[in-house]
Design a protein around this motif. Sequence first.
Motif, PDB file in Angstrom:
ATOM      1  N   ASN A  19      33.850  84.181  88.483  1.00 39.55           N
ATOM      2  CA  ASN A  19      34.766  84.879  88.358  1.00 39.55           C
ATOM      3  C   ASN A  19      34.819  85.863  87.554  1.00 39.55           C
ATOM      4  O   ASN A  19      34.915  86.048  86.150  1.00 39.55           O
ATOM      5  CB  ASN A  19      36.782  84.339  88.462  1.00 39.55           C
ATOM      6  CG  ASN A  19      37.481  84.347  88.644  1.00 39.55           C
ATOM      7  OD1 ASN A  19      37.646  85.817  89.961  1.00 39.55           O
ATOM      8  ND2 ASN A  19      38.626  85.304  87.990  1.00 39.55           N
ATOM      9  N   LYS A  20      35.456  87.347  88.039  1.00 38.91           N
ATOM     10  CA  LYS A  20      35.777  88.692  87.358  1.00 38.91           C
ATOM     11  C   LYS A  20      36.634  89.261  88.090  1.00 38.91           C
ATOM     12  O   LYS A  20      36.772  90.157  86.981  1.00 38.91           O
ATOM     13  CB  LYS A  20      34.093  89.635  87.595  1.00 38.91           C
ATOM     14  CG  LYS A  20      33.255  88.951  87.264  1.00 38.91           C
ATOM     15  CD  LYS A  20      32.717  89.041  85.980  1.00 38.91           C
ATOM     16  CE  LYS A  20      31.299  88.528  85.779  1.00 38.91           C
ATOM     17  NZ  LYS A  20      31.417  87.626  84.987  1.00 38.91           N
ATOM     18  N   ASP A  21      37.421  88.921  88.537  1.00 46.70           N
ATOM     19  CA  ASP A  21      38.982  88.835  89.307  1.00 46.70           C
ATOM     20  C   ASP A  21      39.720  88.955  88.080  1.00 46.70           C
ATOM     21  O   ASP A  21      39.735  87.260  87.691  1.00 46.70           O
ATOM     22  CB  ASP A  21      39.566  88.852  90.308  1.00 46.70           C
ATOM     23  CG  ASP A  21      40.230  89.143  91.057  1.00 46.70           C
ATOM     24  OD1 ASP A  21      40.580  89.849  90.263  1.00 46.70           O
ATOM     25  OD2 ASP A  21      40.630  88.632  92.097  1.00 46.70           O
ATOM     26  N   THR A  22      40.451  90.208  87.612  1.00 48.21           N
ATOM     27  CA  THR A  22      41.583  89.369  86.474  1.00 48.21           C
ATOM     28  C   THR A  22      42.851  89.128  87.685  1.00 48.21           C
ATOM     29  O   THR A  22      43.487  87.668  86.924  1.00 48.21           O
ATOM     30  CB  THR A  22      41.996  91.200  85.719  1.00 48.21           C
ATOM     31  OG1 THR A  22      42.852  92.506  86.583  1.00 48.21           O
ATOM     32  CG2 THR A  22      40.916  91.219  85.284  1.00 48.21           C
ATOM     33  N   ALA A  23      43.118  88.786  88.782  1.00 47.49           N
ATOM     34  CA  ALA A  23      44.257  88.294  89.385  1.00 47.49           C
ATOM     35  C   ALA A  23      44.487  86.902  88.787  1.00 47.49           C
ATOM     36  O   ALA A  23      45.422  86.353  88.502  1.00 47.49           O
ATOM     37  CB  ALA A  23      44.514  89.011  90.418  1.00 47.49           C
TER      38      ALA A  23
END
Length: 166
Positions: A19-23
């Motif tokens: 994962n690279k999404d900060t949410a």
Amino acid sequence: MTTLTVNDRLVELGTLVDNKDTAPQRVGARLIEKFFDEFKDFHIMDYEQIANHLYYLTDVQVRDYALGLIDPAKSTQQINTLEYLLNVAPIDTAYINAPASLLAVLHYELGNQQAATIALSNAQEDYPLAQLLHRVFHAGWAPGSFAAMRKELHPQVTEGIFGEDN
């Protein structure tokens, strides 16, 4: 009515390994911090809560955020917290790696090399943090050196997850 287990829920969730999404990292970091702060004496969590904690810890940023939360001054509570997750995590899966590694770090920084090695033996051999910890343990790093490295890393991880919100 179908009864789901932790494993069933984890299968539904998958992992956040790449994962690279900060949410989701923000959600996971807040969840883990709250868990570290509020966990008391092996209270019983439902399968959904357990699965969510294990799921978010598969994200390297959330795991590294949790690494920065380790505090030897809170060792009794944090050992109980991490042992709980380790005991409920499915073995030989990505879900056991973070709790095993985090518990190993805490024991190591408390000067208990044997307990650290035992905790780390639960992590998969190809897990990068476990590999690093094996090298640290075998090189004989002073526990304070590893703690200093964690403290340096934590603000960077926090910034990466929360950005200007922190």
